[in-house]
Motif scaffolding. Structure first.
Motif, PDB file in Angstrom:
ATOM      1  N   GLU A   1       0.820  -1.211   0.000  1.00 38.65           N
ATOM      2  CA  GLU A   1       0.000   0.000   0.000  1.00 38.65           C
ATOM      3  C   GLU A   1       0.857   1.266   0.000  1.00 38.65           C
ATOM      4  N   ILE A   2       1.816   1.293  -0.933  1.00 40.51           N
ATOM      5  CA  ILE A   2       2.673   2.458  -1.131  1.00 40.51           C
ATOM      6  C   ILE A   2       2.755   2.738  -2.624  1.00 40.51           C
ATOM      7  N   PRO A   3       3.115   3.967  -3.006  1.00 44.17           N
ATOM      8  CA  PRO A   3       3.215   4.290  -4.443  1.00 44.17           C
ATOM      9  C   PRO A   3       4.311   3.474  -5.138  1.00 44.17           C
ATOM     10  N   ILE A   4       4.125   3.243  -6.435  1.00 42.99           N
ATOM     11  CA  ILE A   4       5.067   2.429  -7.199  1.00 42.99           C
ATOM     12  C   ILE A   4       6.453   3.087  -7.250  1.00 42.99           C
ATOM     13  N   GLY A   5       6.489   4.413  -7.283  1.00 41.63           N
ATOM     14  CA  GLY A   5       7.772   5.120  -7.273  1.00 41.63           C
ATOM     15  C   GLY A   5       8.539   4.872  -5.990  1.00 41.63           C
ATOM     16  N   THR A   6       7.827   4.789  -4.893  1.00 45.58           N
ATOM     17  CA  THR A   6       8.447   4.504  -3.600  1.00 45.58           C
ATOM     18  C   THR A   6       9.015   3.090  -3.592  1.00 45.58           C
ATOM     19  N   VAL A   7       8.277   2.155  -4.180  1.00 44.31           N
ATOM     20  CA  VAL A   7       8.745   0.767  -4.272  1.00 44.31           C
ATOM     21  C   VAL A   7      10.064   0.724  -5.046  1.00 44.31           C
ATOM     22  N   LYS A   8      10.094   1.361  -6.215  1.00 46.31           N
ATOM     23  CA  LYS A   8      11.304   1.359  -7.036  1.00 46.31           C
ATOM     24  C   LYS A   8      12.474   1.992  -6.282  1.00 46.31           C
ATOM     25  N   ASN A   9      12.195   3.104  -5.581  1.00 47.13           N
ATOM     26  CA  ASN A   9      13.237   3.797  -4.832  1.00 47.13           C
ATOM     27  C   ASN A   9      13.785   2.920  -3.707  1.00 47.13           C
ATOM     28  N   ARG A  10      12.913   2.242  -2.995  1.00 48.59           N
ATOM     29  CA  ARG A  10      13.349   1.400  -1.877  1.00 48.59           C
ATOM     30  C   ARG A  10      14.166   0.199  -2.362  1.00 48.59           C
ATOM     31  N   ILE A  11      13.753  -0.380  -3.475  1.00 46.08           N
ATOM     32  CA  ILE A  11      14.517  -1.500  -4.044  1.00 46.08           C
ATOM     33  C   ILE A  11      15.888  -1.001  -4.500  1.00 46.08           C
ATOM     34  N   HIS A  12      15.916   0.173  -5.099  1.00 45.97           N
ATOM     35  CA  HIS A  12      17.188   0.755  -5.530  1.00 45.97           C
ATOM     36  C   HIS A  12      18.110   0.995  -4.336  1.00 45.97           C
ATOM     37  N   ILE A  13      17.580   1.548  -3.275  1.00 42.62           N
ATOM     38  CA  ILE A  13      18.382   1.812  -2.074  1.00 42.62           C
ATOM     39  C   ILE A  13      18.884   0.505  -1.470  1.00 42.62           C
ATOM     40  N   ALA A  14      18.025  -0.514  -1.420  1.00 43.34           N
ATOM     41  CA  ALA A  14      18.434  -1.813  -0.867  1.00 43.34           C
ATOM     42  C   ALA A  14      19.581  -2.399  -1.697  1.00 43.34           C
ATOM     43  N   ARG A  15      19.470  -2.343  -3.011  1.00 43.99           N
ATOM     44  CA  ARG A  15      20.534  -2.853  -3.881  1.00 43.99           C
ATOM     45  C   ARG A  15      21.829  -2.093  -3.653  1.00 43.99           C
ATOM     46  N   LYS A  16      21.704  -0.769  -3.537  1.00 45.04           N
ATOM     47  CA  LYS A  16      22.879   0.071  -3.326  1.00 45.04           C
ATOM     48  C   LYS A  16      23.563  -0.278  -2.007  1.00 45.04           C
ATOM     49  N   GLU A  17      22.783  -0.463  -0.948  1.00 42.71           N
ATOM     50  CA  GLU A  17      23.353  -0.818   0.358  1.00 42.71           C
ATOM     51  C   GLU A  17      24.011  -2.202   0.305  1.00 42.71           C
ATOM     52  N   LEU A  18      23.352  -3.149  -0.351  1.00 41.35           N
ATOM     53  CA  LEU A  18      23.925  -4.496  -0.465  1.00 41.35           C
ATOM     54  C   LEU A  18      25.212  -4.473  -1.288  1.00 41.35           C
ATOM     55  N   LYS A  19      25.195  -3.717  -2.366  1.00 36.96           N
ATOM     56  CA  LYS A  19      26.387  -3.622  -3.214  1.00 36.96           C
ATOM     57  C   LYS A  19      27.556  -3.042  -2.423  1.00 36.96           C
ATOM     58  N   SER A  20      27.256  -2.038  -1.629  1.00 38.72           N
ATOM     59  CA  SER A  20      28.305  -1.416  -0.816  1.00 38.72           C
ATOM     60  C   SER A  20      28.819  -2.383   0.252  1.00 38.72           C
ATOM     61  N   ALA A  21      27.911  -3.081   0.909  1.00 37.52           N
ATOM     62  CA  ALA A  21      28.299  -3.998   1.985  1.00 37.52           C
ATOM     63  C   ALA A  21      29.016  -5.238   1.460  1.00 37.52           C
ATOM     64  N   LEU A  22      28.738  -5.613   0.219  1.00 37.49           N
ATOM     65  CA  LEU A  22      29.310  -6.846  -0.341  1.00 37.49           C
ATOM     66  C   LEU A  22      30.347  -6.568  -1.421  1.00 37.49           C
ATOM     67  N   LYS A  23      30.958  -5.396  -1.401  1.00 38.22           N
ATOM     68  CA  LYS A  23      31.910  -5.051  -2.459  1.00 38.22           C
ATOM     69  C   LYS A  23      33.135  -5.953  -2.464  1.00 38.22           C
ATOM     70  N   VAL A  24      33.368  -6.677  -1.366  1.00 39.19           N
ATOM     71  CA  VAL A  24      34.477  -7.615  -1.334  1.00 39.19           C
ATOM     72  C   VAL A  24      34.295  -8.715  -2.387  1.00 39.19           C
ATOM     73  N   TYR A  25      33.056  -8.958  -2.820  1.00 40.45           N
ATOM     74  CA  TYR A  25      32.781 -10.008  -3.804  1.00 40.45           C
ATOM     75  C   TYR A  25      32.725  -9.480  -5.237  1.00 40.45           C
ATOM     76  N   SER A  26      32.942  -8.202  -5.429  1.00 43.76           N
ATOM     77  CA  SER A  26      32.863  -7.660  -6.785  1.00 43.76           C
ATOM     78  C   SER A  26      34.053  -8.155  -7.597  1.00 43.76           C
ATOM     79  N   LYS A  27      33.898  -8.164  -8.911  1.00 44.24           N
ATOM     80  CA  LYS A  27      34.941  -8.682  -9.806  1.00 44.24           C
ATOM     81  C   LYS A  27      36.171  -7.788  -9.803  1.00 44.24           C
ATOM     82  N   ALA A  28      35.970  -6.521  -9.481  1.00 41.14           N
ATOM     83  CA  ALA A  28      37.082  -5.567  -9.517  1.00 41.14           C
ATOM     84  C   ALA A  28      38.111  -5.878  -8.425  1.00 41.14           C
ATOM     85  N   SER A  29      37.679  -6.503  -7.346  1.00 39.06           N
ATOM     86  CA  SER A  29      38.628  -6.740  -6.251  1.00 39.06           C
ATOM     87  C   SER A  29      39.336  -8.065  -6.370  1.00 39.06           C
TER      88      SER A  29
END
Length: 170
Positions: free
Chosen positions: A142-170
Motif C-alpha cells: 500500500e505504497i506508491p510504485i515510485g516509492t517501491v522502485k526507490n526502496r529496491i534501488h536503495i536496498a541494492r545500493k546498500e547491499l552492493k556497498s556492503a558486499l563489495k568484497v565479492y565484486s569482480k574488480a577486487s
C-alpha cells in the motif's frame, strides 16, 4: 548492382548489424566475428541477392542462420556417443568440479547483509527478488510504485556497498 556498390551498401549496414550480433552472442568479440563471417558470406553469395529487395533483412537472415549453424556445431562437438549397447548421448562440459566453500561463504554473507537491511527496504527488495512485479509490491504494501522502485534501488545500493568484497574488480 556492381561489386563496389554492393560492398559500399554492406559497409553502411555493418554498424546496424552490431547490436543484433551482440544480442545473439552476448560477447563483443564473438559479435565482431559473427559480423565478419556474415559479410564474407554475403560477398561470396552476392549473385543470390535480388536487387531492389531489403539488403538489411537479407544480411540479418544470413547472420541469424550463421549463428544458429555455429551454435549447433558447438553443441555437436561437445556431444559424445556411447558405443555400448545402450547408445547414450552425453553432452560434455568443459567444467571441472570446484570447491563450493567460497560460494557458501558468499551466500551466508549475502543473507546476513539482507537481514541487516531496514525493514522498509528489505520487504520490497525481497518481494521483488521473489518475482513480484513493482505494481504488485505497491498494492501489497500500500505504497506508491515510485516509492517501491526507490526502496529496491536503495536496498541494492546498500547491499552492493556492503558486499563489495565479492565484486569482480577486487
Amino acid at each position: 548492382m556492381t561489386a563496389i556498390e554492393f560492398g559500399y551498401a554492406i559497409n553502411n549496414m555493418t554498424k546496424s548489424m552490431k547490436p543484433f550480433a551482440l544480442k545473439l552472442t552476448k560477447d563483443m568479440e564473438q559479435a565482431n566475428d559473427l559480423i565478419q563471417e556474415t559479410v564474407l558470406k554475403a560477398f561470396s553469395n552476392r549473385e543470390k541477392f535480388a536487387e531492389g529487395t531489403n539488403l538489411k533483412a537479407w544480411l540479418f537472415t544470413i547472420m541469424k542462420n550463421t549463428f544458429i549453424t555455429n551454435y549447433q556445431r558447438m553443441v555437436r562437438r561437445k556431444t559424445f556417443i556411447d558405443t555400448t549397447e545402450n547408445l547414450h548421448f552425453i553432452n560434455s562440459t568443459d567444467n571441472i568440479a570446484q570447491n563450493s566453500a567460497y560460494g557458501n561463504f558468499a551466500m551466508r554473507d549475502i543473507v546476513k547483509q539482507v537481514e541487516k537491511l531496514n525493514d522498509v527496504y528489505k520487504m520490497p527488495f525481497m518481494m521483488h527478488f521473489r518475482g513480484f512485479k513493482y505494481h504488485e509490491i505497491a498494492d501489497k504494501l500500500e505504497i506508491p510504485i515510485g516509492t517501491v522502485k526507490n526502496r529496491i534501488h536503495i536496498a541494492r545500493k546498500e547491499l552492493k556497498s556492503a558486499l563489495k568484497v565479492y565484486s569482480k574488480a577486487s
